[in-house]
Structures are given as structure tokens and as C-alpha cells.
Design a protein around this motif. Structure first.
Motif, PDB file in Angstrom:
ATOM      1  N   PRO A 137      72.281 103.711  34.413  1.00 19.89           N
ATOM      2  CA  PRO A 137      72.606 104.056  35.804  1.00 19.89           C
ATOM      3  C   PRO A 137      73.520 103.038  36.476  1.00 19.89           C
ATOM      4  O   PRO A 137      74.188 103.369  37.453  1.00 19.89           O
ATOM      5  N   HIS A 138      73.570 101.797  35.963  1.00 12.35           N
ATOM      6  CA  HIS A 138      74.475 100.840  36.603  1.00 12.35           C
ATOM      7  C   HIS A 138      75.927 101.012  36.146  1.00 12.35           C
ATOM      8  O   HIS A 138      76.786 100.214  36.525  1.00 12.35           O
ATOM      9  N   LYS A 139      76.190 102.055  35.388  1.00 10.88           N
ATOM     10  CA  LYS A 139      77.573 102.433  35.112  1.00 10.88           C
ATOM     11  C   LYS A 139      77.882 103.689  35.930  1.00 10.88           C
ATOM     12  O   LYS A 139      78.249 103.598  37.082  1.00 10.88           O
ATOM     13  N   HIS A 140      77.714 104.870  35.342  1.00 12.54           N
ATOM     14  CA  HIS A 140      78.079 106.080  36.075  1.00 12.54           C
ATOM     15  C   HIS A 140      77.001 106.563  37.035  1.00 12.54           C
ATOM     16  O   HIS A 140      77.200 107.561  37.730  1.00 12.54           O
ATOM     17  N   GLY A 141      75.870 105.887  37.082  1.00 18.13           N
ATOM     18  CA  GLY A 141      74.824 106.275  38.027  1.00 18.13           C
ATOM     19  C   GLY A 141      74.945 105.602  39.376  1.00 18.13           C
ATOM     20  O   GLY A 141      74.048 105.734  40.221  1.00 18.13           O
ATOM     21  N   LEU A 142      76.036 104.843  39.580  1.00 13.59           N
ATOM     22  CA  LEU A 142      76.380 104.257  40.889  1.00 13.59           C
ATOM     23  C   LEU A 142      75.413 103.173  41.344  1.00 13.59           C
ATOM     24  O   LEU A 142      75.303 102.890  42.542  1.00 13.59           O
ATOM     25  N   GLN A 143      74.738 102.509  40.400  1.00  9.60           N
ATOM     26  CA  GLN A 143      73.750 101.499  40.753  1.00  9.60           C
ATOM     27  C   GLN A 143      74.265 100.078  40.563  1.00  9.60           C
ATOM     28  O   GLN A 143      75.200  99.843  39.796  1.00  9.60           O
ATOM     29  N   PRO A 144      73.652  99.101  41.244  1.00  7.89           N
ATOM     30  CA  PRO A 144      73.988  97.703  40.971  1.00  7.89           C
ATOM     31  C   PRO A 144      73.496  97.316  39.584  1.00  7.89           C
ATOM     32  O   PRO A 144      72.614  97.977  39.010  1.00  7.89           O
ATOM     33  N   TYR A 145      74.068  96.252  39.062  1.00  9.66           N
ATOM     34  CA  TYR A 145      73.651  95.815  37.727  1.00  9.66           C
ATOM     35  C   TYR A 145      72.167  95.479  37.694  1.00  9.66           C
ATOM     36  O   TYR A 145      71.601  94.981  38.658  1.00  9.66           O
ATOM     37  N   GLY A 146      71.582  95.777  36.545  1.00  9.81           N
ATOM     38  CA  GLY A 146      70.160  95.571  36.349  1.00  9.81           C
ATOM     39  C   GLY A 146      69.411  96.883  36.286  1.00  9.81           C
ATOM     40  O   GLY A 146      68.238  96.964  36.641  1.00  9.81           O
ATOM     41  N   CYS A 147      70.100  97.966  35.806  1.00 10.43           N
ATOM     42  CA  CYS A 147      69.444  99.278  35.773  1.00 10.43           C
ATOM     43  C   CYS A 147      69.916 100.075  34.562  1.00 10.43           C
ATOM     44  O   CYS A 147      70.990 100.680  34.588  1.00 10.43           O
ATOM     45  N   GLY A 148      69.128 100.052  33.495  1.00 11.44           N
ATOM     46  CA  GLY A 148      69.332 100.904  32.332  1.00 11.44           C
ATOM     47  C   GLY A 148      68.131 101.824  32.190  1.00 11.44           C
ATOM     48  O   GLY A 148      67.208 101.786  33.007  1.00 11.44           O
ATOM     49  N   ALA A 149      68.129 102.653  31.161  1.00 12.03           N
ATOM     50  CA  ALA A 149      66.994 103.555  30.934  1.00 12.03           C
ATOM     51  C   ALA A 149      66.933 103.951  29.475  1.00 12.03           C
ATOM     52  O   ALA A 149      67.973 104.117  28.826  1.00 12.03           O
ATOM     53  N   VAL A 150      65.720 104.097  28.951  1.00 13.25           N
ATOM     54  CA  VAL A 150      65.507 104.593  27.601  1.00 13.25           C
ATOM     55  C   VAL A 150      64.460 105.694  27.652  1.00 13.25           C
ATOM     56  O   VAL A 150      63.469 105.589  28.389  1.00 13.25           O
ATOM     57  N   LEU A 151      64.699 106.772  26.891  1.00 11.25           N
ATOM     58  CA  LEU A 151      63.762 107.889  26.825  1.00 11.25           C
ATOM     59  C   LEU A 151      63.522 108.256  25.371  1.00 11.25           C
ATOM     60  O   LEU A 151      64.443 108.213  24.554  1.00 11.25           O
ATOM     61  N   PHE A 152      62.282 108.636  25.073  1.00  9.95           N
ATOM     62  CA  PHE A 152      61.892 109.077  23.735  1.00  9.95           C
ATOM     63  C   PHE A 152      61.387 110.508  23.815  1.00  9.95           C
ATOM     64  O   PHE A 152      60.607 110.855  24.717  1.00  9.95           O
ATOM     65  N   LYS A 153      61.811 111.315  22.863  1.00 10.34           N
ATOM     66  CA  LYS A 153      61.383 112.712  22.840  1.00 10.34           C
ATOM     67  C   LYS A 153      59.891 112.824  22.550  1.00 10.34           C
ATOM     68  O   LYS A 153      59.192 113.668  23.120  1.00 10.34           O
ATOM     69  N   ASP A 154      59.373 111.985  21.659  1.00 12.77           N
ATOM     70  CA  ASP A 154      57.963 112.018  21.261  1.00 12.77           C
ATOM     71  C   ASP A 154      57.190 110.937  22.004  1.00 12.77           C
ATOM     72  O   ASP A 154      57.380 109.746  21.743  1.00 12.77           O
ATOM     73  N   PRO A 155      56.308 111.298  22.928  1.00 18.11           N
ATOM     74  CA  PRO A 155      55.566 110.279  23.681  1.00 18.11           C
ATOM     75  C   PRO A 155      54.630 109.453  22.816  1.00 18.11           C
ATOM     76  O   PRO A 155      54.185 108.383  23.235  1.00 18.11           O
ATOM     77  N   GLU A 156      54.353 109.912  21.592  1.00 16.96           N
ATOM     78  CA  GLU A 156      53.443 109.176  20.715  1.00 16.96           C
ATOM     79  C   GLU A 156      54.001 107.827  20.283  1.00 16.96           C
ATOM     80  O   GLU A 156      53.262 106.965  19.808  1.00 16.96           O
ATOM     81  N   VAL A 157      55.318 107.615  20.443  1.00 14.09           N
ATOM     82  CA  VAL A 157      55.868 106.312  20.054  1.00 14.09           C
ATOM     83  C   VAL A 157      55.359 105.205  20.964  1.00 14.09           C
ATOM     84  O   VAL A 157      55.528 104.016  20.664  1.00 14.09           O
ATOM     85  N   GLY A 158      54.709 105.571  22.065  1.00 19.19           N
ATOM     86  CA  GLY A 158      54.119 104.570  22.943  1.00 19.19           C
ATOM     87  C   GLY A 158      53.103 103.690  22.235  1.00 19.19           C
ATOM     88  O   GLY A 158      52.823 102.577  22.685  1.00 19.19           O
ATOM     89  N   ARG A 159      52.584 104.160  21.117  1.00 15.55           N
ATOM     90  CA  ARG A 159      51.584 103.356  20.395  1.00 15.55           C
ATOM     91  C   ARG A 159      52.176 102.059  19.861  1.00 15.55           C
ATOM     92  O   ARG A 159      51.440 101.090  19.622  1.00 15.55           O
ATOM     93  N   PHE A 160      53.471 102.007  19.676  1.00 10.67           N
ATOM     94  CA  PHE A 160      54.086 100.792  19.137  1.00 10.67           C
ATOM     95  C   PHE A 160      54.188  99.692  20.189  1.00 10.67           C
ATOM     96  O   PHE A 160      54.454  98.533  19.855  1.00 10.67           O
ATOM     97  N   TYR A 161      53.999 100.058  21.446  1.00  9.88           N
ATOM     98  CA  TYR A 161      54.043  99.072  22.519  1.00  9.88           C
ATOM     99  C   TYR A 161      52.647  98.524  22.855  1.00  9.88           C
ATOM    100  O   TYR A 161      52.519  97.672  23.723  1.00  9.88           O
ATOM    101  N   LEU A 162      51.635  99.058  22.214  1.00 12.22           N
ATOM    102  CA  LEU A 162      50.256  98.822  22.623  1.00 12.22           C
ATOM    103  C   LEU A 162      49.941  97.337  22.802  1.00 12.22           C
ATOM    104  O   LEU A 162      50.150  96.527  21.921  1.00 12.22           O
TER     105      LEU A 162
END
Length: 451
Positions: A257-282
Motif C-alpha cells: 500500500p505504500h506504493k500504489h495504495g497512496l500510503q506513507p512508507y511502512g505499509c506492506g501486506a501479505v495474504l495466504f490462500k490457506d489459513p492453515e499456514v498460520g500454524r507455522f507462526y505458532l
């Protein structure tokens, strides 16, 4: 938009909210002499003038532009409170905003309601998280990415101690699918990174074709949309639909978003199709995860402290410019229209030549030289950039990209390759104002060449 008015509104509302908790006397250690503050502020403002005018359409160099006023007001409003979106305890309001944002981004990319994602401090960290999950799923296999992909992927492979494989690019600056298939046949690759909008050329890699190919070899696909991701809003109208629609079938996607999303620096985003990958962050943090049984954002991210203000700025911006073709999409469409029109003007010029047809909002071009050699083009490109940037009156700000001998020969076989490569001029027209300023910008480049 009257930025001063809305900043005053934000400050007034903040003061009303804080007054609800009663007055108190700030500690003496925080007090500063107004005269000293005024002097220091004046010095700061003076030093900040040592910047290029990223806000102005005469700046057509790198991927830099100011945030939208709504982002500034939203960020400031939350910054005065300084919430931390790592835990609900640190930022309950902005954490909720972040979840709403991620839901909107997931919908834009075509993900189902069952997904996982969060904001990050940058696209680099967002890509790190995607590759971290890739390593967790395929610990003995490496990552494939185009030779034209952002350097973050080779760097993050080193951080994660993974094997990275740079796949050669075709004559449009996209991953060569034959070379990719040859690599996939070795079984060394567990995840392929595909980039719809490379940072050097703005080339749209064929996400749909990569996804189809990886199915044959049981490999995952990660989409690095840090720069180009928001162009999904133009799919099927201004841009071919297939590459962007295929993102919905990919395993993860990053957008900045800090590129074409018109935001100040310090704003990225990551999305995963499978919510089960959250187990790797446990993990657990008993002194931060205690006021809510809901999932804390810090439980699904590698970063710990993160500015809740980044979520507030983006949330407010998307309330005004939603993720639709007629909302934020029109901002991107203006830059792309400018790039397409400039390419037409360059083709009609006697003194400039297109290096590659623009696909998004990045234009690459070079001076017509005599002799037509790589060394002459290299020198002329640098001279135009340097002269324009340092002109005492009416400066313009361009950038250069280095093209290899092979890349030049593939696109312009008539040029004598007397060097290993050459710099070409590169202009990023990501500010919508570039569309209205284009005639002036083009004329200025021509005037520099006439010198």
C-alpha cells in the motif's frame, strides 16, 4: 482537499478524547524550551529541502510519491495514540481496521473468506513471510524467481538459508516458461515467485501460465504484487484479465500500500490462500496476549511491534477511494494512460526510442545516438538524467536502468553491442498528475537532448 483543515480536525478530536480521562501535568523531563524547539524545527525543515520533489509530476524517477492527504490525516490521528498492532491489547481499534483492510484486499485478489493475512512494515518483510511459509511447507526444496524479479527474493533466500534459483527472462522481461519448466523437472523447487509488474520494467509475468505449469510439478506459487498488485483493479478493462484473475488460485500474494495504495512508507501486506499456514507462526506471549481470546495479529506474523497508525491511514484512504475500478483504480489508470501516451510520443520522436513497450506505468527509453552503439546510448542516457536533475531552472528528475547486452540485442538487434550493456532512461508515472504534465515532461526531455 484542505489538509490543514483536516489535520486541525484530527488534533481537536484527539484532544477531546484524551480529556475524557482527566487532566494531568506532563513530566518536567519532557518539557523543552519553545525557542530551542523553534530553532531545531527550522533546521529540520531546512534539511528536508535536501530531497527531490517527489510530490511534483516533474519528478518521474523512482517509485516515490507522497501519501494521499487522507492517509496523512488517518496516520496522524492514530499516531497521536501510538497503538501497536502486534496484540489486541496494544491496538484494539487499529487491529480491527487492519482485519477489515485484509478482508478487502483478499476480496480484491479473489480469495475466499477463509484466508490469512496482515499488514507488514514493507514489501520486503511481506515477501520474507511468504518465503518463510514456503520453506516450512517444503524444507528441502528451493525457490524459483525470474532474473528480473526484485532482489528481495534472492536476499531473503539467503536469510532463510534456502536455495534460490534465478530463471532467465524472455525478451519482454518476464520469466521464461521453458526455462522454468526445465528447472521444475529437477524437483529442486517447491515454490515459484511470479511478478505481475516488475520493478525495473513494469513487465506483467503470466501468472495464469505459471500457475498451470506448477500444477504439473506439485509446486506452489507466490505472487509478488508489491508494485503491481493494485493493478488487479484494472483487470478486464484496461489490462488483460487472465494474469490478475489467476492470483485467486495462487498460494500467497504480497502488495505494498505504500506504493500504489497512496500510503506513507511502512505499509506492506501479505495474504495466504490457506489459513492453515498460520500454524507455522505458532508461539505464545503471555505478557501481551491477555485481554482477548481472539487471534492477535502478532500470532500470525514474524514482526512484533508494528504501527497501528499504518492501518488507520490505509483504512481511512480506502473509505474514500475504495478498491474498485472507479475508486483507487482510477488513480492507477491515470498513470497507465500517461505511460501509454508517452510511449506513442516517443515512437513519433526523432531523438528518442522506446526500450520496451510499457505494460503498467513505467516507461523505458533511450536517446537515438550517432553512432548507434551501447556505449553511446549509455553515455547519452546518463547525460540526460544528470543534466535534467541538476538544471538550475526547470529541472526534471528521471532515473536510469541498466540493460545487459543480451537484453538489448533481444529488443534492438540493430544496435552495435560494443559494451556489456547500457543504461536506459526510466520514468515511473505513478502519480496521476503525470497524465496532465506529460506534454511538459516530454518537451523538457527533448530540450535536454537538443543540447
Amino acid at each position: 482537499m484542505d489538509l490543514q483543515h483536516w489535520l486541525n480536525e484530527a488534533l481537536a478530536n484527539h484532544e477531546k478524547w484524551t480529556a475524557d480521562y482527566g487532566t494531568f501535568t506532563p513530566h518536567s523531563s519532557l518539557q523543552v524550551d519553545p525557542t530551542v524547539f523553534g530553532s531545531a524545527l527550522a533546521e529540520l525543515q531546512d534539511r528536508l529541502r535536501d530531497n527531490y520533489p517527489f510530490f511534483h509530476p516533474r519528478y518521474a524517477g523512482q517509485m516515490l510519491k507522497p501519501p494521499h492527504p487522507a492517509a496523512v490525516v488517518g496516520y496522524l490521528s492514530a499516531m497521536l495514540i501510538n497503538p501497536n498492532n502486534h496484540a489486541l491489547d496494544g491496538g484494539p481499534a487499529t487491529a480491527t481496521m487492519e482485519r477489515e483492510i485484509i478482508s478487502d484486499l483478499a476480496q480484491m485478489f479473489g480469495y475466499s473468506t477463509q484466508h490469512l493475512g496482515h499488514l507488514t512494515s514493507s514489501g520486503t518483510i511481506a515477501n520474507l513471510e511468504a518465503l518463510f511459509v514456503a520453506r516450512s511447507l517444503h524444507p528441502t526444496q528451493g525457490i524459483a524467481y525470474s532474473a528480473e524479479a526484485h532482489y528481495t527474493h534472492s536476499r531473503m533466500c539467503g536469510v532463510l538459508n534456502m536455495e534460490g534459483h534465478a530463471v532467465q527472462a524472455d525478451n519482454r522481461g518476464r520469466m521464461d516458461l521453458d526455462a522454468l519448466e526445465t528447472l521444475l523437472k529437477t524437483g529442486k523447487v517447491g515454490t515459484v515467485v511470479v511478478t505481475p509488474g516488475t520493478t525495473a520494467l513494469g513487465a506483467i509475468e503470466p501468472v495464469h501460465e505459471v500457475r498451470e505449469l506448477t500444477r504439473r510439478y506439485d509446486a506452489r506459487v507466490h505472487v509478488d504484487g508489491a508494485y503491481g498488485g493494485f493493478f488487479t483493479l484494472l483487470a478486464g478493462t484496461d489490462l488483460p484479465a487472465a494474469p490478475w484473475q489467476a492470483i485467486a488460485d495462487c498460494d500467497s500474494v504480497v502488495v505494498d500500500p505504500h506504493k500504489h495504495g497512496l500510503q506513507p512508507y511502512g505499509c506492506g501486506a501479505v495474504l495466504f490462500k490457506d489459513p492453515e499456514v498460520g500454524r507455522f507462526y505458532l508461539h505464545d506471549s503471555p505478557y501481551t496476549y491477555f485481554t482477548s481470546d481472539e487471534l492477535h495479529l502478532g500470532e500470525i506474523s514474524l514482526e512484533c511491534s508494528r504501527a497501528g497508525a499504518a492501518a488507520a491511514g490505509l483504512w481511512l484512504t480506502l473509505r474514500l477511494l475504495p478498491l474498485t475500478r472507479d475508486g483507487l483504480g482510477e488513480v492507477l489508470a491515470a498513470g497507465r494512460r500517461a505511460a501509454v501516451r508517452w510511449s506513442e510520443m516517443i515512437r513519433e520522436s526523432d531523438s528518442l526510442e522506446l526500450y520496451q513497450e510499457p505494460e503498467l506505468d513505467i516507461v523505458t527509453y533511450f536517446p537515438r545516438t550517432d553512432p548507434r552503439t551501447l556505449s553511446a546510448i549509455d553515455a547519452a542516457s546518463h547525460r540526460v538524467m544528470d543534466t535534467g536533475m541538476n538544471a538550475p531552472e526547470d529541472p526534471i528528475f528521471l532515473s536510469v536502468a541498466r540493460a545487459s547486452r543480451a537484453a538489448f540485442e533481444a529488443r534492438h538487434p540493430g544496435i552495435t553491442a560494443d559494451a556489456d550493456g547500457a543504461r536506459v532512461l526510466r520514468s515511473v508515472l505513478m502519480k496521476p498528475e503525470s497524465e496532465d504534465y506529460l506534454d511538459t515532461l516530454h518537451a523538457r526531455v527533448l530540450s535536454l537532448l537538443a543540447r
